[in-house]
Scaffold this active site. Structure first.
Site, short mmCIF file in Angstrom:
data_model
loop_
_atom_site.label_atom_id
_atom_site.label_comp_id
_atom_site.label_asym_id
_atom_site.label_seq_id
_atom_site.Cartn_x
_atom_site.Cartn_y
_atom_site.Cartn_z
N LEU A 15 -21.55 -9.50 -31.57
CA LEU A 15 -21.68 -9.78 -33.00
C LEU A 15 -21.96 -11.26 -33.23
O LEU A 15 -22.73 -11.62 -34.12
CB LEU A 15 -20.42 -9.34 -33.75
CG LEU A 15 -20.02 -7.88 -33.56
CD1 LEU A 15 -18.99 -7.46 -34.59
CD2 LEU A 15 -21.22 -6.95 -33.63
N ASP A 34 -17.91 -20.66 -27.56
CA ASP A 34 -17.49 -19.48 -26.81
C ASP A 34 -17.01 -19.96 -25.45
O ASP A 34 -17.39 -21.04 -24.99
CB ASP A 34 -18.65 -18.49 -26.64
CG ASP A 34 -18.19 -17.06 -26.36
OD1 ASP A 34 -18.43 -16.19 -27.21
OD2 ASP A 34 -17.57 -16.82 -25.30
N SER A 111 -10.23 -5.33 -37.09
CA SER A 111 -10.78 -4.08 -36.56
C SER A 111 -10.10 -2.87 -37.17
O SER A 111 -8.92 -2.95 -37.58
CB SER A 111 -10.58 -4.06 -35.04
OG SER A 111 -10.87 -2.78 -34.52
N TYR A 140 -4.58 -4.31 -28.44
CA TYR A 140 -5.71 -4.95 -29.13
C TYR A 140 -5.59 -4.77 -30.65
O TYR A 140 -5.64 -5.75 -31.41
CB TYR A 140 -7.02 -4.35 -28.60
CG TYR A 140 -8.22 -4.61 -29.45
CD1 TYR A 140 -8.76 -5.89 -29.55
CD2 TYR A 140 -8.82 -3.58 -30.18
CE1 TYR A 140 -9.87 -6.13 -30.34
CE2 TYR A 140 -9.92 -3.82 -30.97
CZ TYR A 140 -10.45 -5.09 -31.05
OH TYR A 140 -11.53 -5.33 -31.84
C1 15L Z 1 -13.61 -2.37 -31.91
O1 15L Z 1 -12.71 -3.02 -32.42
C2 15L Z 1 -14.33 -2.85 -30.72
O2 15L Z 1 -14.51 -4.25 -30.72
C3 15L Z 1 -15.67 -2.16 -30.53
O3 15L Z 1 -16.11 -2.39 -29.21
C4 15L Z 1 -15.61 -0.66 -30.85
O4 15L Z 1 -14.77 -0.01 -29.92
C5 15L Z 1 -15.08 -0.47 -32.24
O5 15L Z 1 -13.84 -1.10 -32.41
C6 15L Z 1 -14.93 1.00 -32.63
O6 15L Z 1 -13.83 1.40 -33.04
O7 15L Z 1 -15.91 1.73 -32.55
#
Ligand code: 15L
Length: 267
Positions: A15, A34, A111, A140
């Site tokens: 991204l 990064d 996320s 995560y």
């Molecule tokens: C995320 O948080 C990840 O960074 C990405 O790689 C995908 O797995 C995405 O979620 C998802 O839920 O599709």
């Protein structure tokens, strides 16, 4: 374009690379950083510094004079606890400290996995609003919930504005049935991040970051505050991907496969 530079962490990630390219094309002055080298030609008006977000001093230096920090760095997939905590908890703290010192706004790549153990709505069932309970589906996802709460605290305590993007699945195109609900197009991501930075007021905001998908799981959020509307939709891919599904537990929950990795619940 913003009158001051904008710092982008995670610039070498999927991204980050897309944002670096498209925001530079809009004339933004970008500072890219990064831990991995930047794999593309450097966009016009951008600089790149290779650094670890756990290096608080380096981050403060890079954030100097910036209007905003787009925080797309850190661990971005399901990983063991010890792998997640350094970048996603300590690194995040350094981002917020830099934002506090500069009076910069934070745009945080959160996320859907911060809420991944909510069930998918069936039929006419209500969609999930931004103020639902956190139900992380992985270490995560837990780190992303922590990141959103960090933003909550820095707004309440220090007035640091932050927009928390609960990103669904941001890929070139949807590749399974779940993504008919969770997909976010790259173009909608760029427009979203642009609004997050240029909107007059952000406060502490939470956005369901998926495209205009009729099958979305998600309802109310703060998009009106930043004046964002997604324009793309996953629906054109329906016939291609709707038969592509996973095991029954993954299919029950919004977080999909992240919910079942290491899953040991018996009932
Ligand atoms: C995320 O948080 C990840 O960074 C990405 O790689 C995908 O797995 C995405 O979620 C998802 O839920 O599709």
């Amino acid at each position: 374009a913003p009158s001051k530079p904008v710092l982008l962490t995670g610039a070498s990630g999927n991204l980050g690379r897309h944002l670096a390219k498209t925001l530079a094309e809009k004339g933004w002055t970008l500072r890219l950083t990064d831990i991995a080298p930047f794999p593309d030609p450097l966009p016009a008006g951008a600089t790149f510094v290779k650094a670890d977000i756990n290096d608080g001093v380096a981050l403060l230096r890079q954030a100097e004079g910036c209007a905003a920090i787009l925080h797309f760095g850190g661990v971005s997939t399901d990983q063991p606890f010890e792998t997640v905590i350094g970048p996603n908890l300590r690194g995040l703290y350094h981002v917020y400290e830099a934002a506090r010192r500069e009076g910069a706004r934070v745009v945080f790549a959160s996320s859907n996995h911060s809420i991944g153990f909510h069930e998918r709505p069936k039929g006419n069932e209500a969609k999930l609003d931004y103020d639902c309970a956190f139900r992380p589906d992985s270490y995560y996802g837990l780190s992303k919930a922590y990141g959103e709460l960090m933003g909550r605290m820095y707004w309440d305590k220090h007035g640091v504005e932050n927009v928390n993007l609960r990103i669904g699945s941001c890929f070139p195109k949807p590749i399974d049935r779940r993504m008919l609900s969770t997909w976010l197009s790259y173009a909608d991501l760029t427009r979203l991040v642009e609004r997050c930075v240029v909107a007059i007021h952000a406060g502490h905001a939470v956005i369901w970051a998926c495209s205009n998908n009729p099958a979305s799981y998600w309802g109310k959020d703060h998009r009106d505050r930043i004046d964002w509307t997604p324009l793309d939709s996953a629906e054109p891919w329906r016939s291609e991907v709707e038969a592509i599904t996973a095991d029954p537990v993954s299919e029950r929950y919004q977080g999909g496969g992240y919910t079942t990795s290491e899953y040991s619940r018996k009932t």
